[in-house]
Design a protein around this motif. Structure first.
Motif, PDB file in Angstrom:
ATOM      1  N   TYR A  29       0.852  -1.185   0.000  1.00  0.00           N
ATOM      2  CA  TYR A  29       0.000   0.000   0.000  1.00  0.00           C
ATOM      3  C   TYR A  29       0.892   1.240   0.000  1.00  0.00           C
ATOM      4  O   TYR A  29       1.864   1.324   0.775  1.00  0.00           O
ATOM      5  CB  TYR A  29      -0.892  -0.034   1.233  1.00  0.00           C
ATOM      6  N   SER A  30       0.576   2.186  -0.841  1.00  0.00           N
ATOM      7  CA  SER A  30       1.439   3.355  -1.019  1.00  0.00           C
ATOM      8  C   SER A  30       1.511   4.257   0.204  1.00  0.00           C
ATOM      9  O   SER A  30       2.439   5.056   0.338  1.00  0.00           O
ATOM     10  CB  SER A  30       0.967   4.176  -2.226  1.00  0.00           C
ATOM     11  N   GLU A  31       0.524   4.136   1.121  1.00  0.00           N
ATOM     12  CA  GLU A  31       0.503   4.994   2.308  1.00  0.00           C
ATOM     13  C   GLU A  31       0.960   4.256   3.569  1.00  0.00           C
ATOM     14  O   GLU A  31       0.673   4.687   4.681  1.00  0.00           O
ATOM     15  CB  GLU A  31      -0.909   5.555   2.520  1.00  0.00           C
ATOM     16  N   ASN A  32       1.654   3.135   3.398  1.00  0.00           N
ATOM     17  CA  ASN A  32       2.183   2.404   4.552  1.00  0.00           C
ATOM     18  C   ASN A  32       3.114   3.277   5.386  1.00  0.00           C
ATOM     19  O   ASN A  32       3.768   4.185   4.848  1.00  0.00           O
ATOM     20  CB  ASN A  32       2.955   1.170   4.068  1.00  0.00           C
ATOM     21  N   PRO A  33       3.194   2.953   6.706  1.00  0.00           N
ATOM     22  CA  PRO A  33       2.399   1.979   7.455  1.00  0.00           C
ATOM     23  C   PRO A  33       1.013   2.525   7.791  1.00  0.00           C
ATOM     24  O   PRO A  33       0.827   3.741   7.867  1.00  0.00           O
ATOM     25  CB  PRO A  33       3.224   1.753   8.722  1.00  0.00           C
ATOM     26  N   PRO A 269      11.734  -7.662   3.909  1.00  0.00           N
ATOM     27  CA  PRO A 269      11.886  -6.336   4.528  1.00  0.00           C
ATOM     28  C   PRO A 269      12.768  -5.433   3.680  1.00  0.00           C
ATOM     29  O   PRO A 269      13.996  -5.426   3.810  1.00  0.00           O
ATOM     30  CB  PRO A 269      12.515  -6.659   5.889  1.00  0.00           C
ATOM     31  N   ARG A 270      12.137  -4.645   2.819  1.00  0.00           N
ATOM     32  CA  ARG A 270      12.865  -3.766   1.904  1.00  0.00           C
ATOM     33  C   ARG A 270      12.661  -2.281   2.214  1.00  0.00           C
ATOM     34  O   ARG A 270      13.516  -1.460   1.902  1.00  0.00           O
ATOM     35  CB  ARG A 270      12.425  -4.027   0.457  1.00  0.00           C
ATOM     36  N   GLU A 271      11.495  -1.955   2.772  1.00  0.00           N
ATOM     37  CA  GLU A 271      11.196  -0.549   3.047  1.00  0.00           C
ATOM     38  C   GLU A 271      11.771  -0.142   4.404  1.00  0.00           C
ATOM     39  O   GLU A 271      11.987  -0.988   5.286  1.00  0.00           O
ATOM     40  CB  GLU A 271       9.686  -0.319   3.021  1.00  0.00           C
ATOM     41  N   ILE A 272      11.956   1.150   4.599  1.00  0.00           N
ATOM     42  CA  ILE A 272      12.602   1.627   5.816  1.00  0.00           C
ATOM     43  C   ILE A 272      11.808   1.251   7.062  1.00  0.00           C
ATOM     44  O   ILE A 272      12.386   0.899   8.099  1.00  0.00           O
ATOM     45  CB  ILE A 272      12.833   3.167   5.747  1.00  0.00           C
ATOM     46  N   TYR A 273      10.465   1.260   6.992  1.00  0.00           N
ATOM     47  CA  TYR A 273       9.658   0.916   8.167  1.00  0.00           C
ATOM     48  C   TYR A 273       9.666  -0.589   8.439  1.00  0.00           C
ATOM     49  O   TYR A 273       9.215  -1.023   9.503  1.00  0.00           O
ATOM     50  CB  TYR A 273       8.215   1.425   8.001  1.00  0.00           C
ATOM     51  N   VAL A 279      12.749  -4.355  16.259  1.00  0.00           N
ATOM     52  CA  VAL A 279      13.462  -5.529  15.726  1.00  0.00           C
ATOM     53  C   VAL A 279      13.643  -5.302  14.228  1.00  0.00           C
ATOM     54  O   VAL A 279      12.670  -5.277  13.481  1.00  0.00           O
ATOM     55  CB  VAL A 279      12.705  -6.836  15.984  1.00  0.00           C
ATOM     56  N   ALA A 280      14.870  -5.150  13.805  1.00  0.00           N
ATOM     57  CA  ALA A 280      15.131  -4.785  12.410  1.00  0.00           C
ATOM     58  C   ALA A 280      14.821  -5.930  11.454  1.00  0.00           C
ATOM     59  O   ALA A 280      14.899  -7.112  11.815  1.00  0.00           O
ATOM     60  CB  ALA A 280      16.598  -4.373  12.258  1.00  0.00           C
ATOM     61  N   ASN A 281      14.425  -5.569  10.244  1.00  0.00           N
ATOM     62  CA  ASN A 281      14.301  -6.504   9.133  1.00  0.00           C
ATOM     63  C   ASN A 281      13.257  -7.590   9.372  1.00  0.00           C
ATOM     64  O   ASN A 281      13.560  -8.783   9.378  1.00  0.00           O
ATOM     65  CB  ASN A 281      15.664  -7.136   8.809  1.00  0.00           C
ATOM     66  N   VAL A 282      12.017  -7.140   9.569  1.00  0.00           N
ATOM     67  CA  VAL A 282      10.925  -8.085   9.826  1.00  0.00           C
ATOM     68  C   VAL A 282       9.700  -7.715   8.998  1.00  0.00           C
ATOM     69  O   VAL A 282       9.238  -6.568   9.026  1.00  0.00           O
ATOM     70  CB  VAL A 282      10.523  -8.092  11.317  1.00  0.00           C
ATOM     71  N   VAL A 283       9.162  -8.699   8.270  1.00  0.00           N
ATOM     72  CA  VAL A 283       7.778  -8.668   7.796  1.00  0.00           C
ATOM     73  C   VAL A 283       7.118  -9.923   8.345  1.00  0.00           C
ATOM     74  O   VAL A 283       7.662 -11.016   8.238  1.00  0.00           O
ATOM     75  CB  VAL A 283       7.666  -8.587   6.259  1.00  0.00           C
ATOM     76  N   ALA A 298      -6.114  -8.696   0.665  1.00  0.00           N
ATOM     77  CA  ALA A 298      -5.454  -7.632   1.423  1.00  0.00           C
ATOM     78  C   ALA A 298      -4.680  -8.300   2.550  1.00  0.00           C
ATOM     79  O   ALA A 298      -5.262  -8.979   3.403  1.00  0.00           O
ATOM     80  CB  ALA A 298      -6.476  -6.645   1.976  1.00  0.00           C
ATOM     81  N   LEU A 299      -3.371  -8.127   2.539  1.00  0.00           N
ATOM     82  CA  LEU A 299      -2.480  -8.810   3.473  1.00  0.00           C
ATOM     83  C   LEU A 299      -1.968  -7.815   4.515  1.00  0.00           C
ATOM     84  O   LEU A 299      -1.346  -6.808   4.172  1.00  0.00           O
ATOM     85  CB  LEU A 299      -1.300  -9.417   2.706  1.00  0.00           C
ATOM     86  N   TYR A 300      -2.240  -8.115   5.787  1.00  0.00           N
ATOM     87  CA  TYR A 300      -1.789  -7.278   6.895  1.00  0.00           C
ATOM     88  C   TYR A 300      -0.575  -7.927   7.554  1.00  0.00           C
ATOM     89  O   TYR A 300      -0.585  -9.125   7.850  1.00  0.00           O
ATOM     90  CB  TYR A 300      -2.902  -7.105   7.925  1.00  0.00           C
ATOM     91  N   TYR A 301       0.446  -7.119   7.803  1.00  0.00           N
ATOM     92  CA  TYR A 301       1.668  -7.690   8.357  1.00  0.00           C
ATOM     93  C   TYR A 301       2.333  -6.699   9.318  1.00  0.00           C
ATOM     94  O   TYR A 301       2.218  -5.487   9.174  1.00  0.00           O
ATOM     95  CB  TYR A 301       2.642  -8.071   7.233  1.00  0.00           C
ATOM     96  N   GLY A 302       3.007  -7.255  10.314  1.00  0.00           N
ATOM     97  CA  GLY A 302       3.816  -6.443  11.199  1.00  0.00           C
ATOM     98  C   GLY A 302       5.141  -6.118  10.530  1.00  0.00           C
ATOM     99  O   GLY A 302       5.688  -6.940   9.775  1.00  0.00           O
ATOM    100  N   ALA A 303       5.661  -4.931  10.787  1.00  0.00           N
ATOM    101  CA  ALA A 303       6.919  -4.502  10.187  1.00  0.00           C
ATOM    102  C   ALA A 303       7.875  -4.029  11.276  1.00  0.00           C
ATOM    103  O   ALA A 303       7.536  -3.144  12.070  1.00  0.00           O
ATOM    104  CB  ALA A 303       6.672  -3.376   9.183  1.00  0.00           C
ATOM    105  N   ALA A 304       9.057  -4.654  11.313  1.00  0.00           N
ATOM    106  CA  ALA A 304      10.124  -4.291  12.264  1.00  0.00           C
ATOM    107  C   ALA A 304       9.634  -4.305  13.712  1.00  0.00           C
ATOM    108  O   ALA A 304      10.153  -3.562  14.549  1.00  0.00           O
ATOM    109  CB  ALA A 304      10.741  -2.943  11.913  1.00  0.00           C
ATOM    110  N   ASP A 305       8.630  -5.140  14.006  1.00  0.00           N
ATOM    111  CA  ASP A 305       8.057  -5.226  15.359  1.00  0.00           C
ATOM    112  C   ASP A 305       7.679  -3.854  15.905  1.00  0.00           C
ATOM    113  O   ASP A 305       7.779  -3.598  17.115  1.00  0.00           O
ATOM    114  CB  ASP A 305       9.028  -5.909  16.321  1.00  0.00           C
ATOM    115  N   THR A 306       7.194  -2.971  15.000  1.00  0.00           N
ATOM    116  CA  THR A 306       6.921  -1.604  15.405  1.00  0.00           C
ATOM    117  C   THR A 306       5.627  -1.060  14.825  1.00  0.00           C
ATOM    118  O   THR A 306       4.876  -0.370  15.522  1.00  0.00           O
ATOM    119  CB  THR A 306       8.094  -0.678  14.986  1.00  0.00           C
ATOM    120  N   VAL A 307       5.314  -1.369  13.570  1.00  0.00           N
ATOM    121  CA  VAL A 307       4.155  -0.807  12.892  1.00  0.00           C
ATOM    122  C   VAL A 307       3.414  -1.910  12.123  1.00  0.00           C
ATOM    123  O   VAL A 307       3.888  -3.038  12.007  1.00  0.00           O
ATOM    124  CB  VAL A 307       4.554   0.328  11.921  1.00  0.00           C
TER     125      VAL A 307
END
Length: 326
Positions: A29-33, A269-273, A279-283, A298-307
């Motif tokens: 999604y272009s407006e992530n997170p 994990p390619r995007e900065i968020y 926790v770095a480098n997590v989808v 529509a796939l919902y996922y945690g990113a870097a254990d933060t967002v």
């Protein structure tokens, strides 16, 4: 086109067309997170959460670590699946198990079976040893605990959305408290959601992006070609563990049989968020909403254990990718 079996028509499914220059099977999604710590009072992070269509809208169970860093579960609602109202206070169950509400909770999944909504999450028993928790709700207002399906240690529970051969079926990832690199996906069956047995190995960790451990993700999606299973895999790098997402297709009548399993990841994990956070480098995918009429996901996922991030794909895209890269 593969036919989606069961499930619901979701005409208001969150959706964004694939960018013209994108060659990936899953696009963001272009407006992530879509969710961050700013969406909940006194939050350190909100991530690894699950959502589901409900009466023309959407409901969710969200993992939120407050500034005391104790993970607990919060309810949320949305009209469009993108903009969420998250309750600032963790919800409480209507009952307890063994005198325990729950000492902590994280990484929930939600699954509808025969009109009832089941919540599966990682929780602690009286001594805080990690295992899978199970609960149900009919209205997302009152949530009732059920007994623990398994002994410690276990995580990543994903319930199938219908009985198979007369039994409820649950995927999980047993683990060792002493070894963080222990983890394959198993399947267990139950006649009543209380007593579980017939445990079977479904998938072992593989190579490359899934060489350390794997774990089931969102509720499997049933199609006429098999169950689509989105799962996570972990690789050990010089910078620590990195988490990816992959896809497999399981047999409809015997899900311990893997028909196709992609050797390539579908999300990394390619995007900065996704690369920078607690926790770095997590989808880490926990929910996949599928519209049975169009096959959109529509796939919902945690990113870097933060967002929380949102991505898109289709049933046909995933099956084709799994077959071509199996």
């Amino acid at each position: 086109m593969a036919k989606v079996i069961g499930g619901h028509s979701v005409p208001n499914i969150p959706w964004q067309e694939k960018p013209t220059n994108c060659k990936d099977v899953v696009w963001r999604y272009s407006e992530n997170p879509i969710l961050s710590r700013n969406d909940i009072e006194d939050a350190n992070s909100v991530f690894n959460s699950s959502v589901i269509p409900f009466k023309g809208e959407f409901r969710g169970i969200f993992r939120c670590d407050k500034t005391d860093m104790l993970p607990l579960l919060h309810k949320g609602k949305s009209k469009d699946g993108i903009h969420w109202e998250i309750e600032d206070i963790p919800f409480k169950f209507e009952n307890s198990i063994d005198g325990v509400d729950y000492p902590y909770g994280y990484d929930p999944r939600i699954c509808e079976v025969e009109g009832r909504y089941y919540i599966i999450w990682c929780t602690g028993m009286k001594n805080w040893d990690a295992t899978i928790g199970l609960a149900y709700t009919d209205d997302f207002e009152h949530i009732y605990r059920m007994d623990y399906p398994f002994l410690p240690y276990n995580r990543n529970g994903s319930l199938f959305p219908r009985k198979i051969n007369g039994h409820y079926v649950l995927l999980s990832r047993p683990m060792s408290p002493a070894h963080s690199d222990f983890g394959n996906i198993y399947m267990s069956q139950s006649p009543d959601l209380t007593y579980w047995g017939k445990h079977r190995l479904v998938m072992e960790r593989g190579r490359g992006w899934e060489s350390v451990k794997i774990g089931s993700g969102p509720t499997p999606i049933e199609t006429d070609e098999g169950w689509i299973l989105i799962y996570h895999g972990v690789k050990k790098t010089c910078n620590g563990f990195a988490y990816y997402a992959g896809v497999a297709v399981l047999d409809r009548d015997n899900p311990e049989k893997v028909l196709y399993r992609s050797k390539k990841y579908i999300l990394a994990p390619r995007e900065i968020y996704e690369q920078v956070g607690d926790v770095a480098n997590v989808v880490f995918p926990c929910a996949a909403i599928c519209d049975k009429d169009t096959g959109r996901i529509a796939l919902y996922y945690g990113a870097a254990d933060t967002v929380v991030g949102l991505a898109f794909t289709t049933v046909d895209d995933l099956i084709k990718f799994a077959k071509e890269n199996s």
